[in-house]
Design an enzyme around this catalytic site. Structure first.
Site, PDB file in Angstrom:
ATOM      1  CG  HIS A  89      -7.551  -3.089  -2.126  1.00 54.09           C
ATOM      2  ND1 HIS A  89      -7.051  -2.039  -1.375  1.00 54.09           N
ATOM      3  CD2 HIS A  89      -6.793  -4.168  -1.800  1.00 54.09           C
ATOM      4  CE1 HIS A  89      -6.053  -2.478  -0.625  1.00 54.09           C
ATOM      5  NE2 HIS A  89      -5.876  -3.770  -0.863  1.00 54.09           N
ATOM      6  CG  ASP A 101      -3.218  -5.019  -2.988  1.00 56.87           C
ATOM      7  OD1 ASP A 101      -2.836  -4.141  -2.189  1.00 56.87           O
ATOM      8  OD2 ASP A 101      -3.934  -5.979  -2.643  1.00 56.87           O
ATOM      9  CG  HIS A 124      -1.932  -1.107   1.200  1.00 57.92           C
ATOM     10  ND1 HIS A 124      -2.788  -1.359   2.254  1.00 57.92           N
ATOM     11  CD2 HIS A 124      -2.217  -2.054   0.258  1.00 57.92           C
ATOM     12  CE1 HIS A 124      -3.540  -2.419   1.967  1.00 57.92           C
ATOM     13  NE2 HIS A 124      -3.211  -2.850   0.769  1.00 57.92           N
ATOM     14  CG  HIS A 170       0.368  -9.585  -2.751  1.00 56.44           C
ATOM     15  ND1 HIS A 170       0.278  -8.241  -3.054  1.00 56.44           N
ATOM     16  CD2 HIS A 170      -0.556  -9.807  -1.779  1.00 56.44           C
ATOM     17  CE1 HIS A 170      -0.648  -7.681  -2.296  1.00 56.44           C
ATOM     18  NE2 HIS A 170      -1.165  -8.607  -1.518  1.00 56.44           N
TER      19      HIS A 170
END
Length: 307
Positions: free
Chosen positions: A241, A245, A78, A268
């Site tokens: 979001h 990310d 973030h 991720h």
């Protein structure tokens, strides 16, 4: 010249880690040209510097973790997303624990911190990684398929599609595109919060995770609805979001990208795998600067506005 950027002055924040629940202090400080972004674990007997890079990422379970010299910093995405959105090239980040504070679960608090310190142009050209040919990573097939791709693009554009079978998510957009040339990161992306499901939170806490998570720093859903009394900040906050990310994960490359990023159900791990795949093909990218900022892609030359 399109110049590198750092902060005009230092700024501080205090919060708790999303997974550790541990109190942590952050101090963001200006850094000289060509420093990059450096996390410094100042709580250790001998402080350890961790310079961001694709190779510094050592764990991608639930968040992006970077490591060096036996020291780690968890949940960097973030803060990195805010740095990407505001075009910060050089920054020292002193941290007193091993996890970045979650604050409100989005990047908006980090944007506020960075903008309150002021952004300073430096006497060195901003270096971009320009993608020259498509690079892609894939996993699974059919219902389990997920992928992420970087393609040549004279600017920076991201598109993301999620696939959650949940009434609260189904009623919002599951796909979004954000182009830095026409959108505002601070207004359109930064306020999107992380999200989770009550059934998953219970399991994570049983495993010592999500100890700092709650309704004040995440969107929480049961089997049917959003539990936060204030509702959503964007109609499509969930997928936005994921864009937030992705911008943070991709900024761990250490330089801003000139590329189009597109992804389906990526996370991720896949984002980092994509960066490593790009770096493994030296003919797929080049490092460029812009002596004349008028020749730079739209969106990079202007300092990002507050919302």
């Amino acid at each position: 010249m399109l110049a590198q950027r750092t902060l005009k002055s230092l700024t501080k924040a205090v919060g708790v880690g999303l997974h550790s629940g541990q109190r942590v202090e952050l101090t963001l400080r200006p850094a000289p040209p060509d420093t990059g972004i450096v996390f410094r674990r100042v709580d250790l007997p001998q402080p350890v510097d961790i310079v961001i890079s694709a190779q510094a990422v050592t764990d991608t379970r639930l968040a992006s973790t970077i490591s060096a010299g036996g020291a780690k910093v968890h949940t960097v995405e973030h803060l990195m997303s805010a740095c990407a959105g505001l075009g910060i090239d050089n920054l020292y980040i002193d941290i007193t624990a091993e996890e970045v504070p979650i604050l409100d679960g989005s990047a908006s608090s980090f944007v506020f911190l960075l903008q309150s310190a002021g952004i300073e142009l430096q006497s060195a050209p901003k270096r971009f990684i320009r993608v020259l040919k498509p690079v892609e990573v894939r996993e699974g097939e059919g219902a389990t398929a997920k992928w992420a791709r970087l393609s040549p693009y004279e600017g920076y554009k991201l598109s993301f599609e999620i696939d959650f079978d949940h009434p609260a998510v189904d009623s919002t957009g599951q796909r979004v595109e954000f182009d830095l040339s026409s959108g505002s990161y601070s207004r359109d992306i930064a306020r999107a919060r992380t999200f989770g499901f009550t059934k998953d939170v219970e399991m994570m806490r049983a495993n010592g995770l999500a100890l700092g998570g709650g309704l004040d720093n995440a969107i929480v859903m049961d089997d049917y609805k959003v539990l936060n009394s204030e509702g959503l900040r964007y109609n499509d906050e969930f997928v936005k979001h994921k864009i937030l990310d992705a911008m943070g994960d991709l900024y761990l490359l250490g330089k801003p990208l000139l590329a189009a990023y597109s992804a389906f159900r990526s996370g991720h791990a896949m984002n980092n795998k994509l960066l490593r795949e790009l770096l493994a093909h030296q003919d797929a990218y080049e490092v460029v600067t812009f002596a004349d900022e008028k020749r730079a892609p739209q969106g990079f030359a202007t300092l990002a506005r507050a919302w």
